[in-house]
Design a protein around this motif. Structure first.
Motif, PDB file in Angstrom:
ATOM      1  N   SER A 110       0.803  -1.215   0.000  1.00 21.43           N
ATOM      2  CA  SER A 110       0.000   0.000   0.000  1.00 21.43           C
ATOM      3  C   SER A 110       0.841   1.272   0.000  1.00 21.43           C
ATOM      4  O   SER A 110       0.300   2.373  -0.005  1.00 21.43           O
ATOM      5  CB  SER A 110      -0.922   0.018   1.226  1.00 21.43           C
ATOM      6  N   GLY A 111       2.158   1.138   0.008  1.00 24.66           N
ATOM      7  CA  GLY A 111       3.033   2.299   0.062  1.00 24.66           C
ATOM      8  C   GLY A 111       3.177   2.990  -1.287  1.00 24.66           C
ATOM      9  O   GLY A 111       2.471   2.689  -2.255  1.00 24.66           O
ATOM     10  N   VAL A 112       4.112   3.926  -1.337  1.00 22.93           N
ATOM     11  CA  VAL A 112       4.376   4.677  -2.564  1.00 22.93           C
ATOM     12  C   VAL A 112       4.895   3.736  -3.637  1.00 22.93           C
ATOM     13  O   VAL A 112       5.772   2.906  -3.385  1.00 22.93           O
ATOM     14  CB  VAL A 112       5.404   5.798  -2.296  1.00 22.93           C
ATOM     15  N   LYS A 113       4.334   3.858  -4.842  1.00 22.17           N
ATOM     16  CA  LYS A 113       4.738   2.995  -5.944  1.00 22.17           C
ATOM     17  C   LYS A 113       6.211   3.197  -6.268  1.00 22.17           C
ATOM     18  O   LYS A 113       6.696   4.330  -6.366  1.00 22.17           O
ATOM     19  CB  LYS A 113       3.881   3.293  -7.174  1.00 22.17           C
ATOM     20  N   GLY A 114       6.914   2.096  -6.424  1.00 18.91           N
ATOM     21  CA  GLY A 114       8.332   2.155  -6.737  1.00 18.91           C
ATOM     22  C   GLY A 114       9.220   2.237  -5.524  1.00 18.91           C
ATOM     23  O   GLY A 114      10.447   2.232  -5.632  1.00 18.91           O
ATOM     24  N   LYS A 115       8.624   2.285  -4.332  1.00 15.50           N
ATOM     25  CA  LYS A 115       9.410   2.378  -3.107  1.00 15.50           C
ATOM     26  C   LYS A 115      10.023   1.049  -2.735  1.00 15.50           C
ATOM     27  O   LYS A 115      11.029   0.988  -2.031  1.00 15.50           O
ATOM     28  CB  LYS A 115       8.523   2.903  -1.979  1.00 15.50           C
ATOM     29  N   GLY A 116       9.435  -0.020  -3.221  1.00 18.85           N
ATOM     30  CA  GLY A 116       9.951  -1.350  -2.893  1.00 18.85           C
ATOM     31  C   GLY A 116       9.016  -2.091  -1.968  1.00 18.85           C
ATOM     32  O   GLY A 116       8.150  -1.507  -1.305  1.00 18.85           O
ATOM     33  N   PHE A 117       9.202  -3.415  -1.901  1.00 19.21           N
ATOM     34  CA  PHE A 117       8.346  -4.237  -1.051  1.00 19.21           C
ATOM     35  C   PHE A 117       8.712  -4.024   0.412  1.00 19.21           C
ATOM     36  O   PHE A 117       9.875  -4.067   0.791  1.00 19.21           O
ATOM     37  CB  PHE A 117       8.508  -5.720  -1.409  1.00 19.21           C
ATOM     38  N   LYS A 118       7.680  -3.804   1.241  1.00 23.40           N
ATOM     39  CA  LYS A 118       7.863  -3.650   2.676  1.00 23.40           C
ATOM     40  C   LYS A 118       6.826  -4.501   3.403  1.00 23.40           C
ATOM     41  O   LYS A 118       5.639  -4.433   3.095  1.00 23.40           O
ATOM     42  CB  LYS A 118       7.708  -2.186   3.106  1.00 23.40           C
ATOM     43  N   PHE A 119       7.273  -5.284   4.358  1.00 21.72           N
ATOM     44  CA  PHE A 119       6.344  -6.129   5.112  1.00 21.72           C
ATOM     45  C   PHE A 119       5.265  -5.298   5.806  1.00 21.72           C
ATOM     46  O   PHE A 119       4.107  -5.688   5.856  1.00 21.72           O
ATOM     47  CB  PHE A 119       7.098  -6.965   6.141  1.00 21.72           C
ATOM     48  N   GLN A 120       5.649  -4.158   6.354  1.00 24.14           N
ATOM     49  CA  GLN A 120       4.686  -3.350   7.102  1.00 24.14           C
ATOM     50  C   GLN A 120       3.629  -2.718   6.205  1.00 24.14           C
ATOM     51  O   GLN A 120       2.611  -2.217   6.696  1.00 24.14           O
ATOM     52  CB  GLN A 120       5.415  -2.268   7.891  1.00 24.14           C
TER      53      GLN A 120
END
Length: 290
Positions: free
Chosen positions: A239-249
């Protein structure tokens, strides 16, 4: 005289039974055989009573232990169930056992712990248990993740995909990643904190590589001849910023916790609490889960 009349009016139990036996349809059966039938019936009743009172896990209360081979799943199972951890061997079939999650009002609550083998050809059997799972535990060997990162991430990707593919009518299980064998790491800081940081960083990086490879239609290596092609698997949306990378949180499939854990092989105790000291955070997670 009164006693004699009273005895005549109240015949003994043996006499009553003999009279009933002579008049009943069972008179064609010999007395020894009749006693045998009664004994078998009583044994069956006792067995049913004991079985009814045996500990049982509530429906949909399964906890799946998943992860690569040699990650330490079976050792964790032994510590939680038996209170002792002996040298283990690679499992070839899922094994089920009951663990006590907590007690309320002096009534213990149990969960079914299912250890899923990590071999590439049988690890996907977790899908058989997933619809009724309350939680999925993914065990990672923190001492070897630096060199096994791509393979471990591929395995985790399959689990994330399966969880997000459950129908809306199914309850989505909770997910925790155990950065296991943290006691094998040497650091001036907390071994558990180091293990969690290492596992988080490497897996997030490798899962992002898989996500980018799928987006660019570039195949990534996979283990075994599994039915799901890598390019067809989802489950990595964030759900984060596109292109930021995969984040578990930021995983859209739900909350993912990462906990440090360890067990001491060869130590035996009759107290499961002492045998599972290195699993304290995990046991607390299970308690809060229940």
């Amino acid at each position: 005289m009164a006693d004699i009349n009273q005895q005549a009016a109240n015949p003994g139990m043996a006499e009553v039974l003999q009279t009933y036996y002579r008049l009943s349809p069972l008179r064609s059966i010999s007395m020894p055989l009749l006693f045998l039938m009664v004994g078998v019936t009583l044994l069956m009743m006792v067995f049913k009573l004991v079985k009814t009172r045996s500990p049982k896990a509530a429906p949909g209360n399964s906890i799946l232990l998943t992860g690569s081979s040699d990650s330490g799943k079976t050792a964790i199972q032994c510590a939680l169930v038996y209170g002792s951890v002996s040298p283990t061997h690679t499992s070839l079939q899922p094994t089920e056992s009951l663990i006590q999650l907590h007690s309320s009002l002096n009534k213990p609550h149990y969960g079914k712990l299912v250890d899923i083998p990590g071999h590439a050809r049988i690890r996907d059997r977790f899908k058989e248990f997933l619809p009724n799972a309350k939680a999925v535990v993914f065990v990672v060997d923190a001492s070897t993740i630096a060199r096994n990162g791509p393979e471990v991430a591929e395995h985790l990707h399959r689990i994330l995909h399966a969880i997000t593919s459950l129908p809306p009518s199914r309850r989505q299980p909770s997910l925790v990643i155990l950065a296991h064998k943290c006691d094998l790491l040497t650091s001036s800081s907390s071994n558990a904190a180091l293990a969690v940081s290492r596992v988080r960083t490497i897996l997030e990086r490798e899962l992002e590589k898989r996500k980018e490879s799928q987006a660019g239609s570039v195949g990534v290596g996979q283990l075994g001849d599994d039915e799901d092609a890598d390019g067809e698997m989802g489950g990595l949306e964030c759900s984060g910023v596109k292109g930021k990378g995969f984040k578990f949180q930021e995983w859209e499939g739900g909350e993912i916790q990462i906990l440090g854990s360890s067990v001491s092989i060869g130590k035996t105790t009759h107290d499961p609490e002492k045998a599972a000291d290195g699993l304290a955070d995990f046991k607390q997670w299970l308690y809060e889960l229940s």
